[in-house]
Design a protein around this motif. Structure first.
Motif, mmCIF file in Angstrom:
data_model
loop_
_atom_site.group_PDB
_atom_site.id
_atom_site.type_symbol
_atom_site.label_atom_id
_atom_site.label_comp_id
_atom_site.label_asym_id
_atom_site.label_seq_id
_atom_site.Cartn_x
_atom_site.Cartn_y
_atom_site.Cartn_z
ATOM 1 N N SER A 197 -7.244 -11.116 -18.146
ATOM 2 C CA SER A 197 -8.238 -10.287 -18.827
ATOM 3 C C SER A 197 -7.865 -9.965 -20.265
ATOM 4 C CB SER A 197 -8.441 -8.978 -18.057
ATOM 5 O OG SER A 197 -7.247 -8.219 -18.079
ATOM 6 N N SER A 198 -6.688 -10.370 -20.697
ATOM 7 C CA SER A 198 -6.209 -10.107 -22.059
ATOM 8 C C SER A 198 -6.217 -8.612 -22.381
ATOM 9 C CB SER A 198 -7.038 -10.871 -23.095
ATOM 10 O OG SER A 198 -6.948 -12.248 -22.865
ATOM 11 N N LYS A 199 -6.132 -7.790 -21.380
ATOM 12 C CA LYS A 199 -6.008 -6.349 -21.577
ATOM 13 C C LYS A 199 -4.659 -5.937 -21.019
ATOM 14 C CE LYS A 199 -10.865 -5.678 -20.520
ATOM 15 N NZ LYS A 199 -11.772 -5.138 -19.537
ATOM 16 N N SER A 200 -4.022 -5.000 -21.661
ATOM 17 C CA SER A 200 -2.727 -4.556 -21.157
ATOM 18 C C SER A 200 -2.886 -3.254 -20.366
ATOM 19 C CB SER A 200 -1.744 -4.376 -22.312
ATOM 20 O OG SER A 200 -2.261 -3.460 -23.246
ATOM 21 N N THR A 201 -3.981 -3.144 -19.626
ATOM 22 C CA THR A 201 -4.215 -1.907 -18.893
ATOM 23 C C THR A 201 -3.744 -1.975 -17.447
ATOM 24 O OG1 THR A 201 -6.435 -2.654 -18.325
ATOM 25 C CG2 THR A 201 -6.212 -1.302 -20.297
ATOM 26 N N THR A 202 -3.584 -3.154 -16.887
ATOM 27 C CA THR A 202 -3.154 -3.271 -15.495
ATOM 28 C C THR A 202 -1.660 -2.993 -15.412
ATOM 29 O OG1 THR A 202 -4.846 -4.934 -15.109
ATOM 30 C CG2 THR A 202 -3.105 -4.749 -13.471
ATOM 31 N N GLN A 203 -1.299 -2.041 -14.579
ATOM 32 C CA GLN A 203 0.098 -1.665 -14.370
ATOM 33 C C GLN A 203 0.521 -2.078 -12.967
ATOM 34 O OE1 GLN A 203 1.934 -0.315 -16.836
ATOM 35 N NE2 GLN A 203 0.129 -0.427 -18.153
ATOM 36 N N ILE A 204 1.804 -2.035 -12.710
ATOM 37 C CA ILE A 204 2.316 -2.356 -11.379
ATOM 38 C C ILE A 204 1.769 -1.370 -10.359
ATOM 39 C CG2 ILE A 204 4.419 -2.511 -9.987
ATOM 40 C CD1 ILE A 204 5.808 -3.552 -12.503
ATOM 41 N N SER A 205 1.568 -0.143 -10.774
ATOM 42 C CA SER A 205 1.055 0.880 -9.848
ATOM 43 C C SER A 205 -0.399 0.622 -9.456
ATOM 44 C CB SER A 205 1.191 2.271 -10.473
ATOM 45 O OG SER A 205 0.468 2.321 -11.684
ATOM 46 N N ASN A 206 -1.089 -0.264 -10.172
ATOM 47 C CA ASN A 206 -2.463 -0.603 -9.832
ATOM 48 C C ASN A 206 -2.564 -1.635 -8.718
ATOM 49 O OD1 ASN A 206 -2.853 -0.263 -13.223
ATOM 50 N ND2 ASN A 206 -4.046 0.993 -11.827
ATOM 51 N N VAL A 207 -1.458 -2.239 -8.337
ATOM 52 C CA VAL A 207 -1.437 -3.221 -7.266
ATOM 53 C C VAL A 207 -0.938 -2.517 -6.009
ATOM 54 C CG1 VAL A 207 -0.526 -5.434 -6.481
ATOM 55 C CG2 VAL A 207 -0.976 -5.067 -8.903
ATOM 56 N N LEU A 208 -1.790 -2.451 -4.991
ATOM 57 C CA LEU A 208 -1.443 -1.771 -3.750
ATOM 58 C C LEU A 208 -1.211 -2.792 -2.654
ATOM 59 C CD1 LEU A 208 -4.223 0.975 -3.833
ATOM 60 C CD2 LEU A 208 -1.900 1.137 -4.723
ATOM 61 N N LEU A 209 -0.052 -2.690 -1.987
ATOM 62 C CA LEU A 209 0.240 -3.545 -0.837
ATOM 63 C C LEU A 209 -0.032 -2.741 0.420
ATOM 64 C CD1 LEU A 209 3.577 -5.318 -1.817
ATOM 65 C CD2 LEU A 209 1.245 -6.026 -2.242
ATOM 66 N N CYS A 210 -0.697 -3.363 1.376
ATOM 67 C CA CYS A 210 -1.092 -2.667 2.594
ATOM 68 C C CYS A 210 -0.679 -3.479 3.813
ATOM 69 C CB CYS A 210 -2.603 -2.480 2.621
ATOM 70 S SG CYS A 210 -3.306 -1.920 1.081
ATOM 71 N N ASN A 211 -0.327 -2.793 4.879
ATOM 72 C CA ASN A 211 -0.034 -3.415 6.177
ATOM 73 C C ASN A 211 1.026 -4.510 6.068
ATOM 74 O OD1 ASN A 211 -2.090 -1.762 7.067
ATOM 75 N ND2 ASN A 211 -3.606 -3.389 7.086
ATOM 76 N N VAL A 212 2.130 -4.241 5.417
ATOM 77 C CA VAL A 212 3.211 -5.217 5.292
ATOM 78 C C VAL A 212 3.886 -5.359 6.649
ATOM 79 C CG1 VAL A 212 5.346 -5.794 4.100
ATOM 80 C CG2 VAL A 212 3.552 -4.567 2.886
ATOM 81 N N THR A 213 3.996 -6.599 7.133
ATOM 82 C CA THR A 213 4.606 -6.853 8.435
ATOM 83 C C THR A 213 5.993 -7.463 8.253
ATOM 84 O OG1 THR A 213 3.705 -9.080 8.613
ATOM 85 C CG2 THR A 213 2.338 -7.280 9.455
ATOM 86 N N ASP A 214 6.763 -7.497 9.334
ATOM 87 C CA ASP A 214 8.107 -8.077 9.294
ATOM 88 C C ASP A 214 8.070 -9.576 9.042
ATOM 89 O OD1 ASP A 214 9.228 -5.631 9.776
ATOM 90 O OD2 ASP A 214 9.337 -5.902 11.943
ATOM 91 N N ARG A 215 7.016 -10.224 9.474
ATOM 92 C CA ARG A 215 6.892 -11.670 9.268
ATOM 93 C C ARG A 215 6.304 -11.982 7.897
ATOM 94 N NH1 ARG A 215 5.451 -15.161 14.208
ATOM 95 N NH2 ARG A 215 6.386 -16.571 12.728
ATOM 96 N N VAL A 216 6.283 -11.018 7.042
ATOM 97 C CA VAL A 216 5.845 -11.096 5.653
ATOM 98 C C VAL A 216 4.410 -11.588 5.531
ATOM 99 C CG1 VAL A 216 6.464 -11.727 3.315
ATOM 100 C CG2 VAL A 216 8.243 -11.610 5.034
ATOM 101 N N SER A 217 3.528 -10.732 5.933
ATOM 102 C CA SER A 217 2.116 -10.902 5.621
ATOM 103 C C SER A 217 1.590 -9.516 5.288
ATOM 104 C CB SER A 217 1.346 -11.530 6.783
ATOM 105 O OG SER A 217 1.237 -10.625 7.844
ATOM 106 N N PHE A 218 0.666 -9.458 4.374
ATOM 107 C CA PHE A 218 0.131 -8.169 3.931
ATOM 108 C C PHE A 218 -1.187 -8.379 3.223
ATOM 109 C CE2 PHE A 218 3.252 -9.764 0.904
ATOM 110 C CZ PHE A 218 2.539 -9.805 -0.273
ATOM 111 N N TRP A 219 -1.856 -7.274 2.974
ATOM 112 C CA TRP A 219 -3.076 -7.250 2.178
ATOM 113 C C TRP A 219 -2.730 -6.607 0.851
ATOM 114 C CZ3 TRP A 219 -7.760 -9.089 3.981
ATOM 115 C CH2 TRP A 219 -7.815 -9.394 5.326
ATOM 116 N N PHE A 220 -3.412 -7.034 -0.207
ATOM 117 C CA PHE A 220 -3.237 -6.327 -1.472
ATOM 118 C C PHE A 220 -4.580 -6.160 -2.159
ATOM 119 C CE2 PHE A 220 -3.217 -10.600 -3.210
ATOM 120 C CZ PHE A 220 -3.739 -10.451 -4.481
#
Length: 175
Positions: free
Chosen positions: A65-88
């Motif tokens: 997007s050529s914008k520097s507004t997206t931060q790491i805190s804007n990326v949410l990981l959800c339902n992380v499993t031990d077999r390494v699958s998740f939603w973001f």
């Protein structure tokens, strides 16, 4: 003051829970097969790896997007499993309650897919974004056309056959 702070935190927690539903509108499922890709050299998926993933998605969004507004805190990981699958999901930095449209996230991931794969030492088969089709490299065009190669092989066989017949005829004539 304390009530306002608690109310704000509860609203953010509820919004986060709403955004992290598995079939949310702009959520993407990720499956990672570290053992398959690296075998004995596989690393453990931990909080540091999750941070790197968030950073790579934020990087992809910034590049797209050529914008520097997206931060790491804007990326949410959800339902992380031990077999390494998740939603973001990627939230909008101006309003932390809404998500960035899925088409933008998909385009950003596709544009930077190679960099994301290289960061984790994985490939498209071992780092899968389930809703995002993998980017295929264009087919390699040989420098010489295929028909010319086939023609050359057939011509060489014919010339070798003719040479064999001539040499065997000369040997029979000498005997």
């Amino acid at each position: 003051m304390l009530r306002a702070l608690l109310f704000t935190l509860s609203v953010v927690a509820i919004a986060h829970a709403e955004l992290c539903k598995p079939d949310a509108q702009n959520a993407f499922k990720v499956r990672i097969s570290i053992k398959t890709a690296l075998g004995d050299n596989a690393y453990a998926w931990d909080a540091n790896e999750e941070y790197l993933f968030k950073a790579m998605v934020a990087f992809a969004m910034r590049r797209y997007s050529s914008k520097s507004t997206t931060q790491i805190s804007n990326v949410l990981l959800c339902n992380v499993t031990d077999r390494v699958s998740f939603w973001f999901v990627v939230t909008d930095s101006s309003k932390n309650v809404t998500t960035v449209p899925g088409s933008e996230v998909e385009a950003a991931i596709r544009m930077n897919r190679n960099r994301i794969n290289n960061a984790f030492l994985l490939s498209d088969k071992t780092l899968q974004f389930l809703k995002i089709t993998s980017t295929l490299s264009p087919p390699v065009e040989p420098s010489t056309p295929v028909w010319l190669i086939v023609f050359g092989v057939v011509l060489c066989l014919i010339v070798a056959g003719i040479v064999f017949l001539i040499v065997s005829g000369i040997q029979k004539h000498k005997k």
